[in-house]
Design an enzyme around this catalytic site. Structure first.
Site, mmCIF file in Angstrom:
data_model
loop_
_atom_site.group_PDB
_atom_site.id
_atom_site.type_symbol
_atom_site.label_atom_id
_atom_site.label_comp_id
_atom_site.label_asym_id
_atom_site.label_seq_id
_atom_site.Cartn_x
_atom_site.Cartn_y
_atom_site.Cartn_z
ATOM 1 N N PRO A 25 0.827 -1.212 0.000
ATOM 2 C CA PRO A 25 0.000 0.000 0.000
ATOM 3 C C PRO A 25 0.862 1.264 0.000
ATOM 4 O O PRO A 25 1.964 1.272 0.558
ATOM 5 C CB PRO A 25 -0.793 -0.112 1.305
ATOM 6 C CG PRO A 25 -0.708 -1.552 1.692
ATOM 7 C CD PRO A 25 0.608 -2.044 1.182
ATOM 8 N N LYS A 26 0.349 2.310 -0.647
ATOM 9 C CA LYS A 26 1.030 3.609 -0.626
ATOM 10 C C LYS A 26 0.409 4.445 0.492
ATOM 11 O O LYS A 26 -0.739 4.872 0.398
ATOM 12 C CB LYS A 26 0.902 4.334 -1.962
ATOM 13 C CG LYS A 26 1.718 5.622 -2.030
ATOM 14 C CD LYS A 26 1.612 6.278 -3.388
ATOM 15 C CE LYS A 26 2.544 7.488 -3.457
ATOM 16 N NZ LYS A 26 2.278 8.485 -2.408
ATOM 17 N N TRP A 27 1.182 4.659 1.532
ATOM 18 C CA TRP A 27 0.679 5.344 2.727
ATOM 19 C C TRP A 27 0.656 6.854 2.519
ATOM 20 O O TRP A 27 1.586 7.428 1.940
ATOM 21 C CB TRP A 27 1.548 4.980 3.929
ATOM 22 C CG TRP A 27 1.490 3.522 4.204
ATOM 23 C CD1 TRP A 27 2.286 2.544 3.657
ATOM 24 C CD2 TRP A 27 0.549 2.851 5.029
ATOM 25 N NE1 TRP A 27 1.892 1.311 4.111
ATOM 26 C CE2 TRP A 27 0.828 1.461 4.954
ATOM 27 C CE3 TRP A 27 -0.502 3.287 5.834
ATOM 28 C CZ2 TRP A 27 0.104 0.514 5.654
ATOM 29 C CZ3 TRP A 27 -1.230 2.348 6.536
ATOM 30 C CH2 TRP A 27 -0.924 0.976 6.446
ATOM 31 N N ASP A 174 -3.163 5.997 -0.484
ATOM 32 C CA ASP A 174 -2.915 6.832 -1.649
ATOM 33 C C ASP A 174 -2.739 6.051 -2.938
ATOM 34 O O ASP A 174 -2.523 6.632 -3.983
ATOM 35 C CB ASP A 174 -1.648 7.655 -1.384
ATOM 36 C CG ASP A 174 -1.649 8.997 -2.091
ATOM 37 O OD1 ASP A 174 -2.716 9.385 -2.584
ATOM 38 O OD2 ASP A 174 -0.594 9.623 -2.156
ATOM 39 N N GLY A 175 -2.764 4.717 -2.896
ATOM 40 C CA GLY A 175 -2.535 3.912 -4.074
ATOM 41 C C GLY A 175 -1.693 2.698 -3.723
ATOM 42 O O GLY A 175 -1.777 2.151 -2.625
#
Length: 357
Positions: A25-27, A174-175
């Site tokens: 995950p994009k934090w 965030d992505g």
């Protein structure tokens, strides 16, 4: 030893299906390198600035939960309920120690680790990510599930990564990030890939700010101020939702001329009722101050809200665009009053605990 610049990512349009990647995950927080040597802890930002004094509760957690000598790459975040809240995290950067102490108790931050640079006497920067990840998992195997230090989850399955991309946004992420399994840790190099949400919205152009290089004889537009209507009919209020700012010098001059017929006195503008304020207000109205903007010229040229613009954006932070929106095209076919929040895509709700699990 600090300073160390973190490894960076370049944007791609979709989750790669080949090439040997690990996905995570994009934090949506502050990038943070953690340096620990016994009782000494340093937190460093993406541009190597110290963050240690702003997050005393994270320092205490690192001393309690992380290996006695290590350098980790990760992210600081604040969660409220089941979502990450970047605006709440921003409040932590404050000059007053008393304010920091109060916020560390009322809205405590957490740290999620996603890469390993050093452990004990061993440097891992020249090792492939597959080895770094295995060593990181072993080193953090005993982390309590309740945090506040966490190990990010990963997968090598592109289909699962695509599912994360769709689902995890509901928890404020965030992505997705893709890391080559065979790549070494390369400081300040865009070795990783990031896949972020891309959307469009029709917004009202409500004003503009002048560019820092603008002069009286050669005015240049710096940024367009964007709005969306909240409500319907006579009760609808034009809310400030963000800016669009990436233009060539030629286009900045052209926009000044193009928008000149729309310039109106502030008293005739929907945001004129806020012109008396000298401090920030709940709707983030242009021209008002906050501790992030003191000393900056926040004056703006009000425009009659007659023109509609299509912009690209990644996601919302509360009721505003999280990042600067991208100018796409004018929409002369759209009625400004029809540009409301109802057109925005609502992310699927998702439990942050599931992401961290």
């Amino acid at each position: 030893m600090p300073p160390v610049l973190p490894m960076l990512a370049k944007s791609v349009a979709a989750v790669p299906t080949t090439g040997g990647y690990s996905f995570e995950p994009k934090w949506d927080g502050f990038r943070c390198l953690v340096f620990r040597d016994g009782d000494e802890v340093e937190l460093a930002s993406r541009n190597t600035k110290p963050l240690t004094r702003y997050f005393p509760e994270v320092v205490a957690a690192i001393l309690d939960q992380l290996p006695p000598r290590c350098v980790l790459d990760g992210e600081l975040f604040v969660s409220v309920g089941d979502r990450l809240e970047f605006e709440v995290l921003q409040e932590r950067i404050h000059p007053a120690a008393s304010r920091i102490t109060m916020l560390s108790e009322s809205t405590p931050a957490s740290f999620v680790a996603f890469d390993l640079l050093a452990l004990g006497d061993e440097s891992y920067v020249d090792r492939p990510f597959s080895e770094r990840r295995a060593a990181l998992e072993a080193a953090l195997a005993d982390l309590p599930p309740s945090g506040p230090c966490h190990l990010t989850r990963t997968t090598t399955d592109p289909d699962e990564a695509e599912q994360w991309f769709r689902q995890f946004e509901g928890a404020g992420l965030d992505g997705v990030v893709a890391k080559p399994l065979s790549a070494v840790y390369a400081p300040n190099q865009r070795t990783m890939l990031k896949i972020k949400h891309a959307r469009t919205a029709d917004v009202v152009v409500a004003g503009y700010r002048l560019h820092k290089n603008s002069t009286e004889s050669s005015p240049l537009l710096g940024s367009l101020l964007l709005g969306l209507y909240d409500g319907s009919g006579e009760d609808a209020q034009l809310q400030h939702v963000g800016v669009s700012a990436s233009f060539t010098a030629k286009r900045r001059a052209e926009l000044i001329e193009e928008l000149a017929p729309l310039v109106v006195p502030i008293e005739e503008h929907p945001w004129g009722r806020w012109s008396e304020f000298l401090t920030a207000n709940p709707d983030r109205v242009p021209g008002t101050q906050s501790r992030w903007s003191q000393g900056k010229d926040l004056s703006f040229v009000p425009l009659r809200p007659d023109r509609v613009l299509e912009v690209g954006y990644d996601h919302m932070e509360g009721r505003r665009f999280r990042h600067t929106a991208q100018f796409k095209r004018w929409r002369p076919d759209r009625d400004p009053t029809s540009c409301g929040y109802d057109q925005l895509e609502e992310p699927v709700s998702y439990d942050l605990g599931e992401v961290l699990g």
